[in-house]
Scaffold this motif. Structure first.
Motif, mmCIF file in Angstrom:
data_model
loop_
_atom_site.group_PDB
_atom_site.id
_atom_site.type_symbol
_atom_site.label_atom_id
_atom_site.label_comp_id
_atom_site.label_asym_id
_atom_site.label_seq_id
_atom_site.Cartn_x
_atom_site.Cartn_y
_atom_site.Cartn_z
ATOM 1 N N ILE A 85 -7.518 0.534 -2.191
ATOM 2 C CA ILE A 85 -7.636 1.323 -1.058
ATOM 3 C C ILE A 85 -9.076 1.791 -0.934
ATOM 4 C CG2 ILE A 85 -6.944 3.822 -0.141
ATOM 5 C CD1 ILE A 85 -4.185 3.303 -1.524
ATOM 6 N N PHE A 91 0.678 -1.290 0.029
ATOM 7 C CA PHE A 91 -0.012 -0.049 -0.084
ATOM 8 C C PHE A 91 0.935 1.249 -0.083
ATOM 9 C CE2 PHE A 91 -2.989 -3.278 1.375
ATOM 10 C CZ PHE A 91 -4.184 -2.959 0.920
ATOM 11 N N SER A 138 -1.100 8.272 -1.234
ATOM 12 C CA SER A 138 -0.248 7.430 -0.659
ATOM 13 C C SER A 138 1.238 7.434 -0.823
ATOM 14 C CB SER A 138 -0.649 5.890 -1.004
ATOM 15 O OG SER A 138 -1.933 5.560 -0.736
ATOM 16 N N THR A 149 -5.213 3.197 5.876
ATOM 17 C CA THR A 149 -6.613 2.563 5.451
ATOM 18 C C THR A 149 -6.550 1.183 5.629
ATOM 19 O OG1 THR A 149 -7.106 4.245 3.848
ATOM 20 C CG2 THR A 149 -8.499 2.149 3.631
ATOM 21 N N LYS A 150 -5.444 0.504 5.543
ATOM 22 C CA LYS A 150 -5.359 -0.759 5.595
ATOM 23 C C LYS A 150 -5.009 -1.107 6.997
ATOM 24 C CE LYS A 150 -4.435 -5.424 4.810
ATOM 25 N NZ LYS A 150 -5.450 -6.267 4.909
ATOM 26 N N ARG A 190 -2.157 7.364 2.749
ATOM 27 C CA ARG A 190 -3.531 6.938 2.882
ATOM 28 C C ARG A 190 -3.641 5.602 2.893
ATOM 29 N NH1 ARG A 190 -7.882 8.969 -1.580
ATOM 30 N NH2 ARG A 190 -9.547 7.394 -1.402
ATOM 31 N N GLY A 191 -2.856 4.654 2.016
ATOM 32 C CA GLY A 191 -2.923 3.493 1.739
ATOM 33 C C GLY A 191 -2.825 2.770 3.066
#
Length: 556
Positions: free
Chosen positions: A495, A30, A461, A38-39, A34-35
């Motif tokens: 994402i 990711f 990301s 988020t994960k 953000r990636g």
């Protein structure tokens, strides 16, 4: 593929403990920003968590480009469940924090639990210190920065801070950094406030080594040499163009143009600009330090969205009045879009459009939840019935300026966005303003929107500024990250899909992908959007795509 490096630092405010963790597998899948957040949020926050409760987790995360010398990289990400929308929310801020953050050696910081006392938390490359700060209760953002600088010799560029609005759990409170830069939309400042976390500082000299390809200097050179009007007027440069050719929402979305747009637009802002403003490592320099010589008022901005929210939508046609609203929001820690739209809703209910003095009074009351401000602090979705006005939100998030009634693909984007009425969730508005896409209608726009959302998610990301597109082209991004553009878009798609799945578990479905106005063939466009993503026609993600099937989100 290029990705962020460093550890995850988990800070438990309840126990006042911290621990480090290797998350290389998440970073490889990711990238960062953000990636990665988020994960982590998807896997670690209970789906039924109260956004203002201790189960919610707040993430700050950087990407690999924050260790480059390239323009457009002075940003980083924050993620949590939004107190405003009830769904997962990522937002990013510019300024000068990101380089200080990565120097701690961490790529992400996770805040869990809540404190029984107001805290400042200090993160360095040698550990974490918890400091009780009852004296900062109710302190404005700049006063908090002055305190930390006095006791730790660290400026505001080292800090994330909750202003009074965050402490008072205003549902659209920001997390502030560098005093005037905001992790703006969705109320993550209220998440900090609910955790009794007033401010965090980041300092060190231990950034992990990340090898960035030489193409970074080509981007940087072009940014430095550009004569783009944004260097003079920031995002306000398009105010009159949008007003004259599309729509500048006016008087709480009841009108489509503002007669005093020239008094609050790019030229008016440029007249007040007194020095160059930028973010770390950026030669583009599109920020707007402004000053009114007559009153002595100084602020940074207003940007276009604030010109809309506290200008045209409030019926206020004086740039100094808009500057004052901007400054109040920065000090209190308020999202200028949601605050301005909510204030405009109140002005409509009282037939007080244009009353700048009342606007400023309302902003103060909202930030401190005093009087009618306690109602308005809940946001339009929760207060419109009592005010007797229309509900200008999507998924509970107040609309931005770019009017989906005039640029219909952007309207579809507001509906499909996992964040609600967020103009930054996709990049489709630029294509409609430029004429690349016909602004009218939705035919054939769903595939473009999917790619646009995926592109924005990937750039968030990296982390790469949204204004970099003319300089960090697809080809250059491929070279930077060592991957084909389609592969990077797939990461963005994962994402978006994880966000959607998280929100589905919280009750979101097709019925939430809605707008307060009609668009031609809207339901058909939604069908096409879901089909393009491989989702169910009720707006939910098939479990097989998350739990190990052949879908995008399972590829981690």
């Amino acid at each position: 593929m290029l990705h962020g490096k460093g550890t995850l630092l988990t800070i438990d405010l309840t126990e006042r403990e911290a621990r480090e963790e290797n998350i290389d597998d998440v970073l490889q899948s990711f990238v960062g920003g953000r990636g990665v957040a988020t994960k982590l949020a998807h896997d670690r926050i209970p789906f039924d968590a109260d956004p203002l409760g201790p189960e919610n987790r707040l993430y700050f995360s950087s990407g690999p480009l924050q260790q480059s010398q390239m323009s457009f990289t002075g940003r980083m990400n924050a993620t949590a469940i939004s107190p405003l929308t009830g769904g997962i929310r990522s937002t990013n801020a510019g300024g000068f924090l990101s380089r200080n953050f990565v120097e701690t050696g961490h790529v992400a910081v996770e805040i869990v639990g809540e404190s029984d006392e107001l805290l400042a938390v200090h993160v360095t490359d040698s550990g974490v210190e918890f400091e009780e700060v009852p004296q900062l209760e109710g302190a404005e953002v700049s006063a908090t920065s002055e305190y930390v600088e006095g006791v730790r010799d660290l400026g505001s560029e080292h800090l994330v801070t909750a202003g009074p609005a965050g402490e008072n759990e205003v549902r659209y409170a920001c997390v502030m950094t560098s005093d005037t830069r905001a992790f703006g939309r969705g109320g993550l400042g209220a998440v900090m406030g609910a955790k009794n976390l007033k401010t965090m500082s980041f300092d060190g000299d231990s950034a992990p080594e990340v090898e960035i390809p030489d193409v970074q200097m080509e981007v940087h050179r072009d940014a430095a040499q550009s004569d783009d009007s944004m260097k003079r007027q920031g995002t306000t440069g398009g105010t009159e163009f949008i007003n004259d050719n599309f729509s500048l929402p006016t008087r709480y979305f009841t009108e489509f143009s503002f007669e005093d747009a020239d008094k609050i637009g790019g030229d008016a802002v440029e007249e007040k600009k007194y020095k160059r403003g930028t973010c770390s490592q950026c030669a583009f320099g599109c920020k707007l330090p402004t000053r009114d010589e007559e009153t002595g008022l100084e602020t940074e901005g207003p940007e276009f969205e604030t010109v809309f929210s506290f200008g045209s939508n409030a019926g206020v046609g004086d740039i100094v009045d808009v500057m004052k609203s901007n400054e109040l929001c920065d000090e209190l820690g308020l999202d200028t879009i949601s605050a301005g739209v909510t204030v405009s809703a109140y002005l409509k209910s009282e037939d007080e459009f244009g009353n700048a003095e009342l606007v400023h009074e309302l902003v103060e009351k909202i930030g401190r939840r005093e009087g009618v401000g306690d109602l308005l602090a809940e946001g339009v979705d929760r207060c419109h019935d009592e005010l007797g006005v229309e509900n200008w939100t999507s998924k509970g998030l107040e609309f931005a300026a770019h009017d989906g009634r005039a640029i219909n693909g952007q309207g579809l984007s507001y509906a499909t966005s996992n964040s609600g009425a967020d103009h930054m969730y996709s990049e489709i508005l630029g294509a409609e303003y430029s004429g690349e896409l016909d602004p009218e209608g939705l035919e054939g726009k769903a595939p473009f929107l999917v790619e646009s959302e995926n592109s924005a998610a990937f750039k968030d990301s990296g982390v790469l500024c949204a204004f970099s597109s003319d300089y960090a082209t697809e080809e250059r991004i491929e070279e930077l990250f060592g991957a084909e553009w389609e592969e990077l878009l797939e990461i963005g798609g994962r994402i978006v899909e994880l966000e959607r799945h998280f929100n589905n578990q919280r009750g979101f479905d097709r019925s939430d992908d809605d707008l307060p106005y009609d668009l031609p063939d809207f339901e058909q466009a939604l069908d096409e959007y879901y089909e393009e993503r491989g989702w169910n026609q009720d707006g939910t993600v098939p479990e097989s795509r998350i739990s190990g099937g052949d879908g995008a989100a399972s590829a981690d």
